[in-house]
Write an enzyme that holds these catalytic residues in place. Structure first.
Site: not given
Length: 492
Positions: A175, A250, A284, A385
């Site tokens: 997906k 992750e 990331c 973040e």
């Protein structure tokens, strides 16, 4: 507009509800194609196709050597179509063609590497403390794997999971992010044309609710591999735990890039700019916290500002462009919101601090490369973040304080250390709590090197030899050769 249906059981598949949604070109700020809007029924169809392929289809009869040979052929297919796949990624996520072409051109190595590992999977004969028994272990594919990928590097973060899953003998339902579906669908078509059997690799497109949720909760899915935000990762982990599924997560980061006074400053400046402004900061592992030793703080920050100011923005397909647009409207607004938060917290914008209005940015979603000084590590801009071209600078006195600041964060995905003192490099690598530590470099990855995070940056590791074990179950077999049956009410 071009339309992208789903890919299920070896062929294109129109959505069950005949619903479609637009996908945007971030540089132009407008739609360029339509994508199938799947639902739970489409997920069920794909998962059942994957389950059949893994249990009764031709894939279930492949030997490990045959799987390995096919994976190597898939690697060749990626290499042959690297340019067109990279162009699709640029059109969908706005990252530089140079960056995406380099990524896609490197991805065949994952198929070659795991293709080579496929026939190295083996159990063992067990030495036992009991006479009259023979025992051994088998490594078997875990079953149907659900892979959920983000919009920043769609194919790379898919293939990090897909290649070991196929090498292990699993089947897959992917997906992709609703913002970047095109390259994943095209990859599935190419792989089927190259000989991957029906149902082995399926793609269901749509939104997290219902498609992602249905994939995570489907009873035939035995493992979920996810790359994305820590908030979504927590929700997926909780849902998977209720179903006792295996999971690999992750997640995000707020990685420190640490520069000591004895560093090669020319190299460090390049490494810091690469760590945050390459890929528009939408990675990331971005080095979004710059920790600089006090005695070089002003000089070093000035040099970073000068280099970042010179970065060329504009069309990501132009070979001269260095900073492209933010990929999605919600992310664009989020980055600008964090810039406002930083200003309210008392940070000073030494560079940027606003949306980009340069003529070369056209109608796309661009944010000026931004550098904040006067930042305390406790500020939101230093702890949360941003996932955009925003760097915060924090001074430190000595090695001990650098380690404290580096670890004073809930994330632990990556870190950079810049020093010419070899003992210090080893000490820093030992004491920083993150899954990857780069010394005198940044953003280096390899199919051979495990990647993943500590703390809120995730669970498990991708890449390297150990990653394939996440897609395998261990079965222990006992055979009675001549042991007496004995008392039936006592353990053997």
């Amino acid at each position: 507009m071009q339309r992208y249906p789903m890919f299920i059981d070896g062929s294109d598949h129109a959505p069950h509800a005949d619903a479609w949604f637009p996908t945007d070109n971030p540089y132009l700020g407008q739609p360029w194609a339509e994508v199938a809007r799947g639902d739970a029924d489409d997920v069920d169809l794909a998962v059942r196709a994957a389950d059949r392929a893994g249990t009764t289809g031709p894939w279930a009869e492949f030997t490990a050597a045959e799987r390995g040979a096919l994976l190597r052929r898939l690697g060749d297919v990626v290499a042959e179509h690297a340019t067109e796949l990279a162009e699709l990624e640029v059109r969908d996520n706005g990252k530089l063609f140079a960056e995406m072409h380099a990524q896609v051109s490197y991805l065949p190595q994952w198929f070659y590497y795991y293709g080579g590992l496929a026939d190295k999977i083996q159990g063992a004969v067990l030495p036992l403390d009991k006479k009259g028994y023979f025992s051994y272990t088998r490594k078997e594919p875990i079953g149907v794997v659900g892979i959920i990928t983000p919009w920043n590097s769609p194919l790379m973060l898919l293939i990090w999971k897909l290649a070991p899953a196929l090498a292990a003998g699993c089947t897959v339902v992917a997906k992709p992010s609703e913002y970047t579906c095109a390259s994943t669908i095209e990859l599935a078509r190419l792989f089927h044309a190259a000989g991957l059997p029906d149902g082995v690799f399926n793609v269901v497109t749509g939104f997290g609710d219902p498609v992602g949720a249905a994939l995570v909760s489907h009873p035939l899915v035995r493992r979920i591999g996810f790359t994305g935000s820590d908030g979504t990762g927590r929700a997926i982990g909780a849902a998977a735990a209720r179903e006792l599924k295996h999971v690999g997560l992750e997640l995000g980061g707020k990685s420190p890039n640490i520069v000591f006074a004895d560093a090669d400053l020319d190299a460090a400046v390049n490494g810091v700019v690469s760590g945050i402004f390459a890929a528009t900061g939408q990675t990331c592992l971005a080095g979004s916290r710059l920790l600089v030793q006090q005695e070089i703080h002003d000089e070093f920050v000035s040099r970073v500002v000068d280099l970042a100011r010179s970065a060329r923005m504009g069309d990501p397909m132009d070979a001269h462009t260095q900073v492209g647009p933010v990929t999605t409207p919600p992310q664009y607004r989020k980055v600008l919101d964090y810039i406002e938060i930083a200003t309210k917290e008392g940070a000073t914008a030494a560079l940027g601090g606003a949306a980009a209005t340069r003529p070369e940015c056209g109608t796309g979603w661009f944010v000026e490369p931004t550098i904040f000084t006067g930042v305390e590590n406790s500020m939101r801009i230093a702890q949360e973040e941003v996932f955009g071209p925003v760097l915060v600078v924090i001074p430190f006195r000595d090695e001990a304080e650098a380690i404290t600041l580096a670890n004073d964060i809930r994330f632990g995905l990556a870190a950079g250390v810049w020093t010419q003192n070899l003992p210090r490099a080893f000490r820093m690598a030992d004491r920083i709590r993150s899954g990857t530590v780069w010394v005198n470099t940044y953003r280096a990855v390899s199919y051979m090197a495990p990647f993943g995070g500590y703390k809120d940056s995730g669970l498990g590791r991708e890449n390297g030899m150990e990653a394939i074990n996440d897609y395998l179950e261990t079965k222990t077999v006992w055979i009675n050769t001549d042991a007496p049956v004995g008392n039936p009410f006592v353990i053997r």
